[in-house]
Design an enzyme around this catalytic site. Sequence first.
Site, mmCIF file in Angstrom:
data_model
loop_
_atom_site.group_PDB
_atom_site.id
_atom_site.type_symbol
_atom_site.label_atom_id
_atom_site.label_comp_id
_atom_site.label_asym_id
_atom_site.label_seq_id
_atom_site.Cartn_x
_atom_site.Cartn_y
_atom_site.Cartn_z
ATOM 1 N N LYS A 165 0.847 -1.198 0.000
ATOM 2 C CA LYS A 165 0.000 0.000 0.000
ATOM 3 C C LYS A 165 0.884 1.250 0.000
ATOM 4 O O LYS A 165 0.676 2.187 -0.765
ATOM 5 C CB LYS A 165 -0.920 0.007 1.236
ATOM 6 C CG LYS A 165 -2.067 -0.988 1.137
ATOM 7 C CD LYS A 165 -2.780 -1.197 2.469
ATOM 8 C CE LYS A 165 -3.826 -2.311 2.349
ATOM 9 N NZ LYS A 165 -4.466 -2.674 3.603
ATOM 10 N N ASP A 221 -11.021 3.006 4.442
ATOM 11 C CA ASP A 221 -11.488 1.613 4.390
ATOM 12 C C ASP A 221 -13.022 1.564 4.318
ATOM 13 O O ASP A 221 -13.591 0.546 3.938
ATOM 14 C CB ASP A 221 -11.081 0.876 5.683
ATOM 15 C CG ASP A 221 -9.835 0.028 5.514
ATOM 16 O OD1 ASP A 221 -9.612 -0.480 4.407
ATOM 17 O OD2 ASP A 221 -9.102 -0.127 6.510
ATOM 18 N N GLN A 278 -4.689 -1.293 9.777
ATOM 19 C CA GLN A 278 -4.607 -2.643 9.207
ATOM 20 C C GLN A 278 -5.193 -3.672 10.172
ATOM 21 O O GLN A 278 -4.871 -3.677 11.369
ATOM 22 C CB GLN A 278 -3.140 -2.973 8.873
ATOM 23 C CG GLN A 278 -2.941 -4.282 8.137
ATOM 24 C CD GLN A 278 -3.554 -4.310 6.732
ATOM 25 O OE1 GLN A 278 -3.655 -3.288 6.057
ATOM 26 N NE2 GLN A 278 -3.960 -5.470 6.282
HETATM 27 N N1 GUN Z 1 -7.070 -6.765 6.421
HETATM 28 C C1 GUN Z 1 -7.484 -7.517 5.383
HETATM 29 N N2 GUN Z 1 -8.104 -6.751 4.462
HETATM 30 C C2 GUN Z 1 -8.110 -5.497 4.944
HETATM 31 C C3 GUN Z 1 -8.609 -4.272 4.441
HETATM 32 O O1 GUN Z 1 -9.199 -4.173 3.364
HETATM 33 N N3 GUN Z 1 -8.387 -3.185 5.236
HETATM 34 C C4 GUN Z 1 -7.769 -3.276 6.434
HETATM 35 N N4 GUN Z 1 -7.630 -2.169 7.141
HETATM 36 N N5 GUN Z 1 -7.283 -4.394 6.920
HETATM 37 C C5 GUN Z 1 -7.461 -5.514 6.178
#
Ligand code: GUN
Length: 295
Positions: free
Chosen positions: A53, A120, A97
């Site tokens: 990311k 998100d 995350q």
């Molecule tokens: N863990 C797995 N997928 C995601 C996601 O799309 N966003 C976040 N913040 N954590 C994750």
Amino acid sequence: MTIIIDGKKIASGLCEKLSQRIDVLKREHSIFPCLKVIFVGNNPASQVYVCNKQKKAESIGISSETIVLPDNILENELIEKINELNNDPFVNGILVQLPLPNHISASKVINTVSVEKDVDAFHHENVGKLVKGEKSCLVPCTPKGALHLIKLVETNLSGKNAVVIGRSNIVGKPMFHLLLQENCTVTILHSQSKALAEYCSKADVVVTAVGKPNFVQEGWIKEGAIVIDVGINSVSIEGKTKLIGDVDFNRVKEKTKAITPVPGGVGPMTIAFLMINTVIAACLQKKVDASDFVS
Ligand code: GUN
């Protein structure tokens, strides 16, 4: 012949276009999109996602920082950190995350992130907006990316039968609502569902996010269906670790109109839409029109 949907190439095209848009936002509106990613602990899979990311953000002109916090951090310390970012006018997007360590309430943490910076789109206010079909809300990245792929194959989804397998808050539930907004007849299947094959065999679109390798079989799928595989499963094949999806890809692809591979399907789209959400968030905060961004 089925279309193997090249998510990597499509995501790369979206990011290239977004990068040009970011240049314009910087030049003409003094908007400098900034994303902060909070990573608690040292889960190796999360580490890879977070790193990808950050690299993508930097490569397209979004300033990004990963804040790494120890896995014994107290819940209120994490919340304090998020509030600091909420109050920082230079920060446009905040992502925590997941998963978080067990002693921390993920729900409490997610709902601390300011609604406008919630890239998100997991905050309950953004979830509510999605359920109500509000136009200008942030939408979770993975389902948004999956829908983008589906619409590249089939522009008019009205009246189509769609099946979503998996009911997670991150993928299954928001996917359900996005397909409903496209006027699909949507069925959501989960661990307690019966007759999965029967439901799937009527579906024009199948989206699966269950985390079970080779779960979806050829016999379940209607001839000419679109199959989107959100699963990421690490398996050992002949002593080598490989990533595979939820779909028995080689067999199922013989029946589909289009199918996503794993890796290289939905995964890169999640990151592309995180970048798009960060820019949309920045525009919303600065009251700049973001309606013509990929939705
Ligand atoms: N863990 C797995 N997928 C995601 C996601 O799309 N966003 C976040 N913040 N954590 C994750």
